[in-house]
Design an enzyme around this catalytic site. Sequence first.
Site, PDB file in Angstrom:
ATOM      1  N   ASP A  78       9.878   0.452   5.357  1.00 17.41           N
ATOM      2  CA  ASP A  78      10.820   1.546   5.064  1.00 17.41           C
ATOM      3  C   ASP A  78      10.343   2.891   5.594  1.00 17.41           C
ATOM      4  O   ASP A  78       9.177   3.045   5.946  1.00 17.41           O
ATOM      5  CB  ASP A  78      10.958   1.709   3.542  1.00 17.41           C
ATOM      6  CG  ASP A  78      11.797   0.615   2.941  1.00 17.41           C
ATOM      7  OD1 ASP A  78      12.491  -0.098   3.697  1.00 17.41           O
ATOM      8  OD2 ASP A  78      11.746   0.466   1.701  1.00 17.41           O
ATOM      9  N   TYR A 105       0.284  -6.345   1.184  1.00 16.14           N
ATOM     10  CA  TYR A 105       0.576  -4.923   1.084  1.00 16.14           C
ATOM     11  C   TYR A 105      -0.420  -4.305   0.116  1.00 16.14           C
ATOM     12  O   TYR A 105      -0.809  -4.930  -0.875  1.00 16.14           O
ATOM     13  CB  TYR A 105       1.980  -4.690   0.513  1.00 16.14           C
ATOM     14  CG  TYR A 105       3.104  -4.853   1.490  1.00 16.14           C
ATOM     15  CD1 TYR A 105       3.495  -3.786   2.295  1.00 16.14           C
ATOM     16  CD2 TYR A 105       3.786  -6.055   1.604  1.00 16.14           C
ATOM     17  CE1 TYR A 105       4.545  -3.920   3.200  1.00 16.14           C
ATOM     18  CE2 TYR A 105       4.838  -6.198   2.504  1.00 16.14           C
ATOM     19  CZ  TYR A 105       5.209  -5.119   3.298  1.00 16.14           C
ATOM     20  OH  TYR A 105       6.250  -5.253   4.179  1.00 16.14           O
TER      21      TYR A 105
END
Lengths: 244, 244
Positions: free
Chosen positions: A53, A111
């Site tokens: 994003d 992540y």
Amino acid sequence: MQNFKLTLSYDGSRYKGWQKQGNTPDTIQAKLETILSRMLSQDVEIHGSGRTDAGVHARAQVCSFRAETDMDIDIMLTSLREHLPEDIGAVSLVKADARFHARLSCREKSYVYRIWNSDAPNVFERRYMYRFPDKLDFSAMEKAAELLKGEHDFTAFSSHRGNKSPVRRLKTLKIERFGDEVRFTFTGDGFLYNMVRILTGTLLDVGTHRLSPEDIPTIFASRSRQNAGFTAPAQGLILWDVKY
Amino acid sequence: MQNFKLTLSYDGSRYKGWQKQGNTPDTIQAKLETILSRMLSQDVEIHGSGRTDAGVHARAQVCSFRAETDMDIDIMLTSLREHLPEDIGAVSLVKADARFHARLSCREKSYVYRIWNSDAPNVFERRYMYRFPDKLDFSAMEKAAELLKGEHDFTAFSSHRGNKSPVRRLKTLKIERFGDEVRFTFTGDGFLYNMVRILTGTLLDVGTHRLSPEDIPTIFASRSRQNAGFTAPAQGLILWDVKY
């Protein structure tokens, strides 16, 4: 046609995310395609392991592309490094098997979410951490992490809308503290849209007793986004590793 | 009047250095004086332990100021943190003895110079290191460091012009490698203008055999800036610590 595997790191601060959007040049994919197409004098289409994003960083994003070229691979890498802006780095470039595809071949992703858990400032890493000075209950967060791990329908923990299956397997969720920094590491076979940021917000809500570990099963069962925690901001999130 | 000791960290990237210059608001000192004067409703004059040049960073710059106030010290620190821009951080604020002066009382200073010694990119720390990918001869640099240490007339290693004594005592000069990062740490009772950056450029010139360790005594004796190495760029330099 030769197939290539390119590993990138980037500071996502000034980009609108990975994926190209119309004619906006401010995405990582658009920047890369423009540079590689010019460098190799042909239209190069790039496939990332997945989107990141707007504002999200990458330590090691992997992408693949095909090109008709006999340019030496080391010269290609040097030239790419020369043309990339200073907030996108080419970590490595190798020739790949014809069947390799950065997204479709992906087996596992990690992540990391970095939190600066202090009133004191951290000016040097301020772009790569989320400042959250509230006192955190680590024992409650550990309990919640245990309940979040495993295979679940993660609908409640995502902004995902669509026909794809919302079932994912969260293999590990590690909580670490390094001085004033708190680090969550998520490893799984795939992640839904905003899933890591909502899991992070949920863990922080548990850490500050806005939610309790016992709420986790209820949140899963509700399949409703509004029951999970807040969406932690993009700047603390880093795509850490992609495995094939 | 109460005397205060304030410790600051800052990312110097967008500033014209520590010291105020006419009406430019883009110096750390000017920013701080404006904020503190407004906060305490009086003209506050700040003394830093020393100047840092445009683009130089600080992990722990120390400054002192006097003010007529009965504001609680913790509230003062919190309020200062709220008003400072995100690239200047207030590490600590304490009441100081009336005789304390950040520059005049200073006993020892340390500077760190960070070098990214690799072709590979480092996107996350790019603002705080000097990218210098050439292969370095550590043994030659160690020999040069030994010759640079101690009490000398450092005229050749500075852009200093003036009547002040050019004699300084370089107490330690440490060379370290952490993966692809090379770090020089300089500790001394004081440093001349540009001295740390010229010492760094000289060490790198020795590391790449543009100069040899044997040149160091000749450079000292010449008292001529042009015989020393290049001036390493500001962005790799960090004022690390100030001792009283």
